[in-house]
Scaffold this active site. Structure first.
Site, PDB file in Angstrom:
ATOM      1  CG  ASP A   1      12.928  -0.425  -4.595  1.00 55.64           C
ATOM      2  OD1 ASP A   1      13.869   0.142  -5.167  1.00 55.64           O
ATOM      3  OD2 ASP A   1      11.767  -0.002  -4.623  1.00 55.64           O
TER       4      ASP A   1
ATOM      5  CG  ASP B   1       9.215  -3.255  -7.618  1.00 55.69           C
ATOM      6  OD1 ASP B   1       9.577  -4.420  -7.429  1.00 55.69           O
ATOM      7  OD2 ASP B   1       8.633  -2.877  -8.650  1.00 55.69           O
TER       8      ASP B   1
ATOM      9  CB  CYS C   1       2.243 -26.839  26.297  1.00 53.10           C
ATOM     10  SG  CYS C   1       3.535 -28.047  26.662  1.00 53.10           S
TER      11      CYS C   1
ATOM     12  CG  ASP D   1      10.504   3.165  -5.380  1.00 51.23           C
ATOM     13  OD1 ASP D   1      11.262   4.080  -5.746  1.00 51.23           O
ATOM     14  OD2 ASP D   1       9.985   2.362  -6.160  1.00 51.23           O
TER      15      ASP D   1
END
Length: 828
Positions: free
Chosen positions: A727, A723, A116, A525
């Site tokens: 980026d 990218d 759990c 982009d």
């Protein structure tokens, strides 16, 4: 942790050497353990963890059986724990341990014994407190743990021993072993359900006559005999079938934690104990039938939940099993004429050549050298259709060769393959907990504490008012256990992650789905995201001197031997548009650097290149006005005899499904923005074609980052699609980021989601599915709260019997799981 015996605990015994391993104790060491009532000094945290594991697992007699400290420290470790030292060997760790820094390591483990959410909390808290451990994340749905540590301060074997000390077992993650563990878990759970079900039926056979008998119709002796028979039949139900509840509850209480098993164990234990007392003393009521029934229903619910959960996480395990264990390596050099030899995939080296036969899984990332076939990359990219492969094409390890033999040159093996990068990113996502899960866990923990308080007050009130306090209290404890609340979010996120991975959208961060569903602004982009990132022939404008087809044939023929991107784009266009045409022979081709080239084709002296270069030799001619502002590359083709023959416009072509993605987002009320480093006219044209809300060109990565920051300051939830490497700053700035995953970029990306294929429809589907997932989570949470809101007062009022409480609790958890499984089948 110290494990105390019943005898009084003495002060630490003065020892110059470690009681466990026999080494000298450093002067500043302060480690000890209580064994048989005496505090024994230890030399380090590792010895303390191992000694605690020995005592906690009932092996304390090991210390009693020796009459002196060992001559060798190795003798201080029993065989069962000495095996853990194997995990410290560098060679052994290669398959499941990664280097994160100079001394930081990360291991992917699977845990046995997790039942759990409380088990997850306990493991994370216990391991996280070890000196040298820098991070630990455990995923409830997959039973997988990701542990990070400084190997100059603690060893992996010490961490595994600490896990064993609290009653769990950890192993290096291995797909086949995980499958075996899951199968064993199902088999053991099914046996417990069977024993509980058999006991329940037998006990009910004895209980029915008692219920049906009128006053005075059954003698005391017969009733006593039935009670004893019921007791004997209930014993295996309580001590075998219900054992996991008691073990879990004891483990929680030992570490001052109130988990899901505590109220269940209290309810089962109280009802059984009271029934035993009533049987022995021949007074009061017995509840053996109720005990057997709600143990059966609880275990049945857990079994169904476990089966559904294992099915939900199947995509990750399927990926892990894609890479074959063996492959056929081709000899090289002087032995190149000999037959291929079967070797283990782990023996492959870069630049080896392997033979992939039809039906074989490709064992590495590589380049096809010989053969023409197709590869099934369904699990790797989500593309259901086989992808054609020929010489020069790249292949991905784990994909299935479908038709003909292929000879592949190895470019990446083992942990460097694309498949391994995908699995690592999935593990990272599975191990991280989004904020919504952490909040649900905290609420569930406090709910259990409140439940115990309510149960105590209920028992006191009914006892004071002459009610049947015992079975009412048991019903309160069982019916409102918040298992459904703890399951509501993680099971939905796990199912959604698996469903998206099958479609080619890989979730790599825990928060990604939740944030993607809430995103208000989508920033794109251009190059490689909304466009293909490759030069393509967009348009042809022939003059009256020739046709478009003839002009394309002449231009592609002139570029036959050039590897310039413009030349490749022209040749590709000829293959796509003129499938039956063949290039014509070109003679005397001369390249004028930066201008173009000239040569003779079909008896014509041709010039191809910049318009002003061609105009200087073939005369000037106008081309379409809108081309002049589009920002694309324009080539001219001409000859001295016929003047300018045609103009070619080449540029980065839009992906075919980009427009549909933008329309989808607009229909959902989301804002779309285009931010690119490309020239402003090119960006403006793309934005106009796609109907993007706003577009800006000539932006640096830092400019993009600042623009996203301004959007966030205005209250926007920003999703950035771009990218995965170039980026990186703006991807990190956005609340959620999506990277186009290909090649080496996949292993380095830090994006929250990765689109494995180049099909933007997969992204559109993923965005819709993320919103549906959030709706399912809300439904699950509402159901869990409403169930407890109505069940608790009914149980307090005595309107819920213990067996009905077991059904209610199991059904509530099962409903949450089944609702989450809708995410897999939902077409959005």
């Amino acid at each position: 942790m110290s494990v105390a015996a019943p005898a009084p605990v003495s002060a630490p015994v003065a020892e110059a050497r470690c009681y466990h391993c026999g080494l000298d104790i450093p002067g500043d060491a302060d480690f000890s353990i209580v064994i048989a009532g005496e505090t024994r000094a230890l030399c380090c945290a590792g010895c303390q963890a191992v000694a605690e594991a020995i005592v906690a697992n009932g092996l304390a007699d090991y210390y009693k059986s020796r009459d002196a400290l060992p001559e060798s420290p190795r003798e201080a470790v029993p065989a069962i724990l000495e095996q853990l030292a194997l995990f410290d060997h560098v060679e052994f760790q290669k398959s499941f341990v990664r280097d994160l820094g100079e001394h930081e390591r990360e291991a992917s483990l699977m845990l046995e014994g997790v039942t759990c959410a409380a088990c997850v909390w306990l493991n994370e808290r216990h391991i996280g407190q070890l000196v040298g451990v820098t991070g630990v994340d455990v995923n409830y749905a997959t039973r997988r743990a990701r542990v990070r540590w400084d190997d100059t301060r603690i060893k992996l074997s010490d961490i595994l021993a600490a896990i064993a000390a609290i009653g769990y077992r950890a192993h290096p993650y291995d797909a086949s072993r995980y499958e075996e563990m899951a199968r064993r878990e199902r088999r053991e759970a099914l046996w417990r359900v069977w024993v509980a079900g058999f006991g329940m039926m037998q006990v009910m056979m004895y209980a029915i006559p008692v219920y049906l008998a009128g006053a005075g119709e059954m003698t005391q002796d017969i009733e006593t005999l039935i009670r004893w028979a019921s007791l004997l039949l209930t014993l295996p139900v309580v001590f075998y079938s219900a054992a996991p509840f008691f073990r879990g509850a004891w483990r929680d209480l030992k570490f001052l934690r109130v988990g899901m098993d505590v109220p269940v164990a209290l309810g089962v234990g109280a009802a059984f104990s009271a029934s035993v007392w009533a049987t022995v003393t021949r007074t009061g009521e017995v509840y053996f039938d109720s005990v057997a029934m709600f143990v059966f229903f609880l275990l049945g619910g857990r079994y169904l939940e476990m089966t559904a959960r294992q099915k939900a996480v199947g995509v990750g395990e399927a990926l892990a099993k894609l890479m074959p264990a063996f492959c056929w390596r081709l000899p090289q050099g002087a032995d190149s004429d000999t037959e291929p030899r079967q070797i283990m995939v782990s023996e492959l080296q870069i630049d080896d050549r392997v033979l992939a036969r039809p039906g074989d899984a490709i064992p590495c990332d590589g380049v096809v050298e010989e053969g023409v076939s197709s590869a099934d990359e369904t699990l790797l990219t989500g593309e259901s259709r086989p992808v054609g492969k020929k010489a020069g094409d790249t292949v991905t390890g784990g994909s299935l060769n479908m038709e003909s033999p292929l000879v592949v040159r190895v470019r990446a093996v083992g942990e460097e393959t694309r498949l391994s990068a995908i699995i690592r990113l999935m593990e990272r996502a599975a191990a991280e907990k989004p904020g919504i899960v952490i909040l649900a866990d905290k609420v569930a923990q406090w709910f259990v504490l409140a439940l115990l308080l309510v149960a105590a007050l209920t028992a006191a009130w009914h006892a004071a008012n002459g009610g049947d306090a015992l079975w009412i209290t048991v019903s309160v404890l069982v019916v409102t256990c918040p298992c459904a609340l703890a399951l509501a979010t993680p099971i939905a996120l796990t199912v959604a992650s698996g469903a998206l991975a099958r479609e080619g959208l890989l979730v790599t961060r825990g928060h990604a789905l939740e944030t993607l569903a809430r995103a208000t602004h989508f920033v794109f982009d251009k190059t490689g995201t909304l466009t293909t990132g490759k030069l393509r022939l967009l348009d042809i404008a022939p003059t009256r001197a020739t046709s478009a087809e003839a002009a394309l044939t002449l231009a592609a023929s002139l570029e036959t031997y050039s590897e310039h991107p413009l030349a490749r784009a022209l040749r590709r266009a000829m293959r796509e548009r003129l499938a039956d045409a063949l290039p014509l022979p070109a003679e005397g081709v001369i390249v004028q650097t930066g201008q173009g080239l000239r040569g003779s084709v079909a008896g014509q002296e041709l010039y191809l290149g910049r318009p002003d270069y061609v105009f200087a030799h073939a005369g000037a001619a106008p081309w379409p006005e809108h081309w002049q502002t589009a920002g694309d590359t324009v080539l001219a083709l001409g000859s001295r005899q016929n003047g300018v023959l045609a103009f070619f416009r080449l540029g980065d072509a839009l992906r075919p499904d980009a427009a549909a993605l933008i329309r989808d987002l607009h229909a959902a009320g989301r804002q779309t923005l285009l931010m690119s480093g490309d020239a402003a006219p090119v960006v403006a044209r793309i934005a106009q074609e796609l109907n993007v809300d706003a577009a800006t060109g000539e932006m640096s990565p830092q400019d993009k980052r600042e623009a996203v920051s301004r959007l966030q300051a205005a209250g926007a939830v920003v999703a950035m699609v771009g990218d995965g490497v170039n980026d990186a700053p703006v991807l990190a700035q956005a609340q959620v980021s999506v990277a186009m995953g290909s090649g080496a970029q996949l292993a380095r990306t830090q994006a929250d989601l990765v689109l494995l294929s180049e099909n933007l429809e997969r992204l559109a589907s993923g965005i819709r599915k993320s919103r549906f997932t959030l709706a399912v989570i809300r439904q699950n949470l509402v159901w869990a709260f409403l169930y407890n809101f109505f069940a608790l007062p009914l149980a307090i009022a005595g309107l819920v019997t213990p067996w009905a409480a077991g059904i209610g609790m199991s059904a509530s958890s099962l409903l949450v799981v089944l609702n989450a499984l809708r995410i897999q089948k939902k077409e959005v």
